[in-house]
Design a protein around this motif. Sequence first.
Motif, PDB file in Angstrom:
ATOM      1  N   THR A   1       0.873  -1.289   0.210  1.00 16.31           N
ATOM      2  CA  THR A   1       0.051  -0.050  -0.119  1.00 16.31           C
ATOM      3  C   THR A   1       0.837   1.239  -0.059  1.00 16.31           C
ATOM      4  O   THR A   1       0.374   2.624  -0.353  1.00 16.31           O
ATOM      5  CB  THR A   1      -1.076   0.008   1.369  1.00 16.31           C
ATOM      6  OG1 THR A   1      -0.102   0.038   2.255  1.00 16.31           O
ATOM      7  CG2 THR A   1      -2.003  -1.003   1.222  1.00 16.31           C
ATOM      8  N   SER A   2       2.141   1.219   0.387  1.00 15.94           N
ATOM      9  CA  SER A   2       3.076   2.345   0.610  1.00 15.94           C
ATOM     10  C   SER A   2       2.364   3.521   1.427  1.00 15.94           C
ATOM     11  O   SER A   2       2.347   4.493   1.273  1.00 15.94           O
ATOM     12  CB  SER A   2       3.078   3.024  -0.705  1.00 15.94           C
ATOM     13  OG  SER A   2       4.074   2.348  -1.515  1.00 15.94           O
ATOM     14  N   SER A   3       1.555   2.925   2.590  1.00 19.55           N
ATOM     15  CA  SER A   3       1.025   4.049   3.367  1.00 19.55           C
ATOM     16  C   SER A   3       0.807   3.354   4.908  1.00 19.55           C
ATOM     17  O   SER A   3       0.217   2.263   4.969  1.00 19.55           O
ATOM     18  CB  SER A   3      -0.414   4.132   2.761  1.00 19.55           C
ATOM     19  OG  SER A   3      -1.313   4.696   3.828  1.00 19.55           O
TER      20      SER A   3
ATOM     21  N   ASN B   1       6.502   8.478  13.702  1.00 13.42           N
ATOM     22  CA  ASN B   1       7.501   7.833  13.702  1.00 13.42           C
ATOM     23  C   ASN B   1       7.933   6.983  12.111  1.00 13.42           C
ATOM     24  O   ASN B   1       7.297   5.941  12.124  1.00 13.42           O
ATOM     25  CB  ASN B   1       7.277   6.560  14.491  1.00 13.42           C
ATOM     26  CG  ASN B   1       8.815   5.716  14.911  1.00 13.42           C
ATOM     27  OD1 ASN B   1       9.823   6.389  14.681  1.00 13.42           O
ATOM     28  ND2 ASN B   1       8.682   4.591  15.117  1.00 13.42           N
ATOM     29  N   MET B   2       8.669   7.866  11.592  1.00 15.34           N
ATOM     30  CA  MET B   2       8.872   7.367  10.247  1.00 15.34           C
ATOM     31  C   MET B   2      10.516   6.947   9.907  1.00 15.34           C
ATOM     32  O   MET B   2      11.000   8.048   9.182  1.00 15.34           O
ATOM     33  CB  MET B   2       8.505   8.198   9.132  1.00 15.34           C
ATOM     34  CG  MET B   2       6.821   8.278   9.304  1.00 15.34           C
ATOM     35  SD  MET B   2       6.286   8.940   7.635  1.00 15.34           S
ATOM     36  CE  MET B   2       4.390   8.762   7.928  1.00 15.34           C
ATOM     37  N   ASN B   3      11.144   5.735  10.487  1.00 15.12           N
ATOM     38  CA  ASN B   3      12.349   5.763  10.273  1.00 15.12           C
ATOM     39  C   ASN B   3      13.042   5.595   9.009  1.00 15.12           C
ATOM     40  O   ASN B   3      13.891   6.351   8.135  1.00 15.12           O
ATOM     41  CB  ASN B   3      12.757   4.505  10.975  1.00 15.12           C
ATOM     42  CG  ASN B   3      12.843   4.472  12.475  1.00 15.12           C
ATOM     43  OD1 ASN B   3      12.933   3.317  13.070  1.00 15.12           O
ATOM     44  ND2 ASN B   3      11.950   5.413  12.988  1.00 15.12           N
TER      45      ASN B   3
ATOM     46  N   GLY C   1       3.804  10.530   0.643  1.00 14.90           N
ATOM     47  CA  GLY C   1       3.623  11.665   1.508  1.00 14.90           C
ATOM     48  C   GLY C   1       4.674  12.712   1.950  1.00 14.90           C
ATOM     49  O   GLY C   1       4.598  13.824   2.248  1.00 14.90           O
ATOM     50  N   SER C   2       5.898  12.309   1.971  1.00 14.44           N
ATOM     51  CA  SER C   2       6.926  12.832   2.321  1.00 14.44           C
ATOM     52  C   SER C   2       7.647  13.683   1.231  1.00 14.44           C
ATOM     53  O   SER C   2       8.611  14.758   1.592  1.00 14.44           O
ATOM     54  CB  SER C   2       8.383  12.035   2.901  1.00 14.44           C
ATOM     55  OG  SER C   2       8.600  10.969   1.795  1.00 14.44           O
ATOM     56  N   ILE C   3       7.314  13.521   0.011  1.00 15.24           N
ATOM     57  CA  ILE C   3       7.956  14.171  -1.131  1.00 15.24           C
ATOM     58  C   ILE C   3       7.884  15.959  -0.993  1.00 15.24           C
ATOM     59  O   ILE C   3       8.919  16.503  -1.037  1.00 15.24           O
ATOM     60  CB  ILE C   3       7.510  13.761  -2.766  1.00 15.24           C
ATOM     61  CG1 ILE C   3       7.762  12.313  -2.659  1.00 15.24           C
ATOM     62  CG2 ILE C   3       8.252  14.458  -3.640  1.00 15.24           C
ATOM     63  CD1 ILE C   3       9.267  11.906  -2.695  1.00 15.24           C
TER      64      ILE C   3
ATOM     65  N   LEU D   1       9.775  -0.254   6.633  1.00 14.05           N
ATOM     66  CA  LEU D   1      10.501   0.176   7.805  1.00 14.05           C
ATOM     67  C   LEU D   1       9.631   1.197   8.832  1.00 14.05           C
ATOM     68  O   LEU D   1       9.699   1.011  10.094  1.00 14.05           O
ATOM     69  CB  LEU D   1      11.710   0.959   7.525  1.00 14.05           C
ATOM     70  CG  LEU D   1      12.818   0.153   7.410  1.00 14.05           C
ATOM     71  CD1 LEU D   1      13.097  -0.624   6.156  1.00 14.05           C
ATOM     72  CD2 LEU D   1      14.115   0.629   7.869  1.00 14.05           C
ATOM     73  N   ASN D   2       8.862   2.100   8.161  1.00 12.59           N
ATOM     74  CA  ASN D   2       8.093   3.008   8.928  1.00 12.59           C
ATOM     75  C   ASN D   2       7.347   2.292   9.922  1.00 12.59           C
ATOM     76  O   ASN D   2       7.065   2.480  11.248  1.00 12.59           O
ATOM     77  CB  ASN D   2       7.203   4.059   8.272  1.00 12.59           C
ATOM     78  CG  ASN D   2       8.084   4.939   7.498  1.00 12.59           C
ATOM     79  OD1 ASN D   2       9.331   4.973   7.812  1.00 12.59           O
ATOM     80  ND2 ASN D   2       7.529   5.463   6.694  1.00 12.59           N
ATOM     81  N   VAL D   3       6.421   1.313   9.404  1.00 11.67           N
ATOM     82  CA  VAL D   3       5.405   0.434  10.342  1.00 11.67           C
ATOM     83  C   VAL D   3       6.175  -0.571  11.321  1.00 11.67           C
ATOM     84  O   VAL D   3       5.693  -0.665  12.560  1.00 11.67           O
ATOM     85  CB  VAL D   3       4.324  -0.124   9.711  1.00 11.67           C
ATOM     86  CG1 VAL D   3       3.497   0.804   8.809  1.00 11.67           C
ATOM     87  CG2 VAL D   3       4.982  -1.419   8.587  1.00 11.67           C
TER      88      VAL D   3
END
Length: 422
Positions: free
Chosen positions: A280-282, A316-318, A364-366, A400-402
């Motif tokens: 999902t990239s989300s 928290n988005m490592n 979302g980070s772009i 990694l984020n999740v």
Amino acid sequence: MSRHTKIFIGLILGAAAGVMCNMFFAASAQLAFFQKYITDPLGKIFLNFLIMMVVPLVFASLALGVAQIGDLKKLGRIGFKTITYFLVVTTLAVTIGLVLVNSIRPGDYLPEETKTKLLESYKGEASEIKSVSEKTEFGIQTLVDIVPRNPIASVAKPNPDMLALIFFSLMIGIALTVINRNKAEPLIKILEGINDVTVVIINIAMKLAPFGVFALIFGVTSRFGFDLLVALSMYVLTVLVGLLIHLIGSFSLLIKFFAKYNPYKFFKKIETVMLTAFSTSSSSATLPTTISVSQSNLGIPTQITGFVLPLGATMNMNGTALFEGVTVLFLAQVFGIELSLGMQLIVVLMSVLTAIGSAGVPSGSIPLLVMVMIMVNIPAEGIAIILGVDRILDMCRTVLNVTGDITCAAYIAKAEGHELKD
Ligand code: ASP
């Protein structure tokens, strides 16, 4: 067959079919028709189905999590540990990225003509992102907006303001803790009801997952410019190696020494979450799965999953922070800009802060990444160079984020004296 096996099969079939179509029917009208009328809508329906539940879920689980923690001192302790953990581990992730990008120097491998071609072909998208990024307020206003003037308006839009929702939900939870138990009970029951209903709806949505995942992956691979992957291979490799070191290295160590749990078993138990995040990239769309798997497979108590995981999905988005650090330095190398140590420290700080502020949705980070580039004098148009490979990197960094969120929840559970399920 277990759920994650089915999702995995969807993933493999989607990727294989997509790559084949990309090779043999790239410019065909039939493929475009299939993408437009079958796979894209199916993928979107699946994503929307999950994201639809995110606002009620974050509200109910956070408010309930706080109410169940029950005591403000304990809440303060858990809150402090959670935020400290987020900040320290995210900084570690960016540092890994920066060490790698400084040693590999992927920017030196990009031929001049590829650079010019990429800048030209992604010019339109890059300028769109630039204008979004210019409109995004990031600074003192971001801080002010955490306290919403109108909590409903802050979420009643396609990209809800998650930090505002988090603040509002925390406040409701705190108030429930303060008032008399008898008075709090009816609202707590309603929140439990919302939570239970959400779980059922998400379970229905996850039945669609193998098909949704097939469609999402097919959409990516059938359109993907594989030549681009080769042209940018050193950059892609740097990001992926960084993500892998953080995933296998840092997370395993944290799980072993902080959560006192077997890392191999940990990764095995959260396979479904990792697969969902990848396809999902989300982080937001994955949140319901993250919560339910952490509770049922790892036995993390609801008060902790309810508090840590909704916070983590937003803050928290490592993977994102690591990706941002590598990308900023890579583009600096491409443009022949040498960033001093001081500037690189700014990149670390800004990558951590913007990763907290990024929305947990695809790419979302772009816009925030572009903001960091501007801050250290890298031309914003440069984002065009990496846009073509962003989706693949997004899939990987979201894993990694999740995973980082669950790692934190496992640590907090252990630190609060709960045993994880074997
Ligand atoms: N897609 C990422 C997430 O949802 C955010 C990003 O890095 O763009 O976690």
